[in-house]
Structure formats: C-alpha cells, structure tokens
Design a protein around this motif. Structure first.
Motif, mmCIF file in Angstrom:
data_model
loop_
_atom_site.group_PDB
_atom_site.id
_atom_site.type_symbol
_atom_site.label_atom_id
_atom_site.label_comp_id
_atom_site.label_asym_id
_atom_site.label_seq_id
_atom_site.Cartn_x
_atom_site.Cartn_y
_atom_site.Cartn_z
ATOM 1 N N ALA A 193 0.841 -1.196 0.000
ATOM 2 C CA ALA A 193 0.000 0.000 0.000
ATOM 3 C C ALA A 193 0.876 1.245 0.000
ATOM 4 C CB ALA A 193 -0.911 0.001 1.219
ATOM 5 N N ASP A 194 0.327 2.343 -0.496
ATOM 6 C CA ASP A 194 1.039 3.618 -0.518
ATOM 7 C C ASP A 194 1.056 4.183 0.904
ATOM 8 O OD1 ASP A 194 1.834 6.288 -0.780
ATOM 9 O OD2 ASP A 194 0.998 6.446 -2.805
ATOM 10 N N ILE A 195 2.221 4.090 1.553
ATOM 11 C CA ILE A 195 2.323 4.494 2.954
ATOM 12 C C ILE A 195 2.055 5.984 3.142
ATOM 13 C CG2 ILE A 195 3.842 4.644 4.965
ATOM 14 C CD1 ILE A 195 2.911 1.831 4.343
ATOM 15 N N GLN A 196 2.662 6.811 2.287
ATOM 16 C CA GLN A 196 2.485 8.254 2.439
ATOM 17 C C GLN A 196 1.031 8.667 2.225
ATOM 18 O OE1 GLN A 196 4.910 10.480 3.501
ATOM 19 N NE2 GLN A 196 3.063 11.723 3.722
ATOM 20 N N LYS A 197 0.400 8.085 1.222
ATOM 21 C CA LYS A 197 -1.008 8.384 0.982
ATOM 22 C C LYS A 197 -1.864 7.959 2.168
ATOM 23 C CE LYS A 197 -4.861 7.409 -2.165
ATOM 24 N NZ LYS A 197 -5.301 6.676 -3.372
ATOM 25 N N SER A 198 -1.555 6.793 2.740
ATOM 26 C CA SER A 198 -2.303 6.300 3.894
ATOM 27 C C SER A 198 -2.165 7.259 5.078
ATOM 28 C CB SER A 198 -1.804 4.910 4.299
ATOM 29 O OG SER A 198 -1.945 3.987 3.239
ATOM 30 N N ARG A 203 -4.467 11.693 8.511
ATOM 31 C CA ARG A 203 -4.406 13.077 8.989
ATOM 32 C C ARG A 203 -5.642 13.865 8.535
ATOM 33 N NH1 ARG A 203 -0.045 14.045 6.998
ATOM 34 N NH2 ARG A 203 1.318 13.613 8.786
ATOM 35 N N ASP A 204 -6.061 13.668 7.283
ATOM 36 C CA ASP A 204 -7.247 14.370 6.770
ATOM 37 C C ASP A 204 -8.499 14.018 7.577
ATOM 38 O OD1 ASP A 204 -5.700 15.555 4.841
ATOM 39 O OD2 ASP A 204 -6.326 14.214 3.218
ATOM 40 N N GLU A 205 -8.659 12.727 7.866
ATOM 41 C CA GLU A 205 -9.833 12.309 8.622
ATOM 42 C C GLU A 205 -9.823 12.895 10.034
ATOM 43 O OE1 GLU A 205 -12.634 10.759 7.801
ATOM 44 O OE2 GLU A 205 -11.886 10.910 5.754
ATOM 45 N N GLU A 219 -3.826 19.558 16.684
ATOM 46 C CA GLU A 219 -3.815 18.765 15.456
ATOM 47 C C GLU A 219 -3.284 17.357 15.722
ATOM 48 O OE1 GLU A 219 -1.689 20.695 12.365
ATOM 49 O OE2 GLU A 219 -3.030 22.432 12.291
ATOM 50 N N ALA A 220 -3.762 16.438 14.899
ATOM 51 C CA ALA A 220 -3.292 15.058 15.008
ATOM 52 C C ALA A 220 -1.870 14.944 14.483
ATOM 53 C CB ALA A 220 -4.215 14.129 14.233
ATOM 54 N N SER A 221 -1.146 13.994 15.023
ATOM 55 C CA SER A 221 0.216 13.721 14.572
ATOM 56 C C SER A 221 0.297 12.270 14.109
ATOM 57 C CB SER A 221 1.210 13.960 15.710
ATOM 58 O OG SER A 221 2.519 13.610 15.322
ATOM 59 N N VAL A 222 0.639 12.083 12.836
ATOM 60 C CA VAL A 222 0.803 10.733 12.295
ATOM 61 C C VAL A 222 2.270 10.356 12.443
ATOM 62 C CG1 VAL A 222 0.498 9.236 10.304
ATOM 63 C CG2 VAL A 222 -1.092 11.125 10.680
ATOM 64 N N PHE A 261 -10.174 4.404 3.862
ATOM 65 C CA PHE A 261 -9.224 3.498 3.212
ATOM 66 C C PHE A 261 -9.942 2.608 2.199
ATOM 67 C CE2 PHE A 261 -5.461 3.224 6.435
ATOM 68 C CZ PHE A 261 -5.177 4.554 6.181
ATOM 69 N N GLU A 262 -11.096 2.092 2.583
ATOM 70 C CA GLU A 262 -11.850 1.232 1.665
ATOM 71 C C GLU A 262 -12.266 2.020 0.420
ATOM 72 O OE1 GLU A 262 -15.032 -0.152 4.076
ATOM 73 O OE2 GLU A 262 -13.854 -1.756 5.026
ATOM 74 N N LYS A 263 -12.643 3.271 0.629
ATOM 75 C CA LYS A 263 -13.047 4.114 -0.498
ATOM 76 C C LYS A 263 -11.878 4.410 -1.424
ATOM 77 C CE LYS A 263 -15.273 8.546 -1.503
ATOM 78 N NZ LYS A 263 -15.864 9.776 -0.905
ATOM 79 N N GLU A 264 -10.683 4.565 -0.852
ATOM 80 C CA GLU A 264 -9.495 4.908 -1.648
ATOM 81 C C GLU A 264 -8.735 3.677 -2.131
ATOM 82 O OE1 GLU A 264 -8.591 7.899 -2.561
ATOM 83 O OE2 GLU A 264 -10.122 9.012 -1.435
ATOM 84 N N GLY A 265 -9.227 2.489 -1.813
ATOM 85 C CA GLY A 265 -8.600 1.269 -2.290
ATOM 86 C C GLY A 265 -7.361 0.846 -1.536
ATOM 87 N N ILE A 266 -7.221 1.271 -0.296
ATOM 88 C CA ILE A 266 -6.080 0.881 0.539
ATOM 89 C C ILE A 266 -6.500 -0.296 1.409
ATOM 90 C CG2 ILE A 266 -4.522 1.602 2.400
ATOM 91 C CD1 ILE A 266 -4.663 4.412 1.261
#
Length: 278
Positions: A193-198, A203-205, A219-222, A261-266
C-alpha cells in the motif's frame, strides 16, 4: 396525656414500651431529616452548577456529598445520645467515659481506623485530589467517582459495578480527569500500500473529525510505521483529546479511517486493528 399513659404503663411494668416507641421515633426523625437535607443539598448544587465549568462543578458536588455525610453522622449521633438518656444510661455513660478516658475507649473499639478514614476524607477534599465525576484509578479499582463521604469514596466501574473504598485505605491514586488525554489509533495497512497516501488520509480524517467535535485539542500527529507484521505495516496516529473521551474518539476515528481506506482502495490487514489509549 402522654405522661398519664407513661405512668399507667409503668405501674403495670410496661414502661419500656414508651421508651422503645420514643427511641424508634427519634431515629426515624434523624433518618427523615438526613434524607431531606441530602435532597436539599443536591437540588441546590444542581441549580448552582448549571453555568459552572466541569472542574468547579465537580468540586461543588464533592463538597455537597461531604456536607450531607457529616450531617447524617451528626444527626444519628444526637439520636443515639438521646436514646441513651431515655434508657437512663446517660449518667452511666458519662461516668464510664470519665473513668476510662474517651481516647482509651475509642482505641479499644477500633476507632483508630474510623479516625483515619475521616481525616483522609478531609485531606481529599481540601487538597482537591479528586472530585465527584472524575475518572480515577485507586489500587485495582478504576472508574468514575460518584460520592465522597466522611468515611468512604464510591467509584462506579466501566461495567456498572460500584466499589465502596474506605478513605483511609486510599494510597497511590491516578486521576485521569485533570489533564488532556492521548488518543491512539493504529491502522494495519497491507504490504504494497502507498504508505504516504495512507498517512495523509489518516491526517485528513482527523482534521475533519476535529471540525465536527469539541473533544479534540490541537492537530493530530501521524507518527508513521510503528510495527511491521507478516501481512501488514502498522501506522500510528495520536491526537490530544479531552479527559475521559479518548475511547470514544479512538472508536470514531478508527471507523472513519477504515471507511476512507476502503473508499481509496487501501487494503487493511484482516487480523489486526487495535484501538488503545495511554
């Protein structure tokens, strides 16, 4: 009229009936007065605490429960003293206390534990160690403080169990309600899976959630990958939230991120999604 009834019963050797009725009445009156006072204190606190912050409301409720507890002990002590007088034991009790000493009798009946409980209760109140409504851990007991009385503290557990703890036995204690808490969300994404995208999606959510909720602070920290397993890499995100609300935040964020994640195919691991809090 009552004197005549008493005299008539005493002549027949049944004077003790009046004494029993009188003692029952005195203790019943003490119970009624205690209940009325307790309800009056609760009503006053509910009225005064509407516009207060959570911490001040908790202190006010704590003071209210302690006042009600002290009043209850005073009323029943008075009822006990009056009953001794009715039984004609008042002078005998005074003589016994004078001869043996109040301190010696108190120690003899084990009142040192009672004194310790009461003293610790006052320290808890005046040092503001915890208040009614706080989420605490006392020894092996964890839950929300429901009452702080003169001798005991009542803690309601997560499953509804109620623990009554003698104040004198309270040692090391953790109060989870005096500062913000850390919500931790771990998401195990499949290898490939694309780690950076994940991480960006997590963070967006969290940002979207913060707009809808007053629980999140800052703010959240990933943090990135915190564990590599046979079928996945675990991504961790942390978010500062209001005290005692971290479980709710973690569950909601896990749900939102999973759906995103399911929506983005991860793909996610089919075996591990962990929700935790520190």
């Amino acid at each position: 009229m009552l004197s005549g009834v008493r005299n008539a019963l005493e002549e027949k050797g049944l004077g003790f009936i009046i004494s029993i009725v009188y003692i029952v009445f005195v203790f019943a009156l003490a119970k009624v007065l205690s209940t009325v006072l307790n309800r009056a204190v609760k009503s006053l606190i509910a009225h005064r605490s509407k516009a207060m912050a959570d911490d001040r409301r908790g202190r006010l409720e704590t003071a209210g429960t302690l006042i009600a507890s002290i009043s209850k002990y005073i009323l029943f002590f008075i009822a006990f003293a009056v009953s001794l007088g009715e039984l004609g034991l008042g002078n005998a009790m005074n003589s016994m206390l004078a001869a043996a000493g109040i301190g010696g009798i108190a120690i003899g009946i084990g009142a040192q534990n009672l004194i310790k409980d009461i003293a610790t209760g006052f320290f808890i109140l005046f040092e503001d160690q915890f208040s009614v409504g706080d989420y605490v851990a006392i020894g092996d007991i964890t839950g929300t403080v429901e009452r702080i009385e003169l001798r005991t503290t009542s803690v309601r557990g997560y499953r509804g169990e109620l623990s009554i703890i003698p104040n004198g036995s309270i040692g090391a204690m953790t109060n989870y309600s005096r500062s913000d808490y850390l919500a931790i969300v771990d998401m195990p994404v499949e290898h490939g899976a694309d780690i950076q995208k994940s991480m960006d999606l997590m963070r967006d959510e969290a940002l979207l959630y913060a707009k809808d909720s007053q629980s999140a602070h800052g703010e959240a920290s990933v943090l990135g990958i915190v564990d590599v397993r046979e079928d996945s890499a675990v991504l961790r995100m942390i978010l500062t939230v209001r005290h005692a609300e971290h479980w709710q935040v973690q569950r909601e964020l896990t749900k939102r991120i999973k759906e995103r994640f399911e929506k983005e195919g991860i793909g996610l691991s089919k075996h591990h999604i962990r929700i935790s809090g520190d």
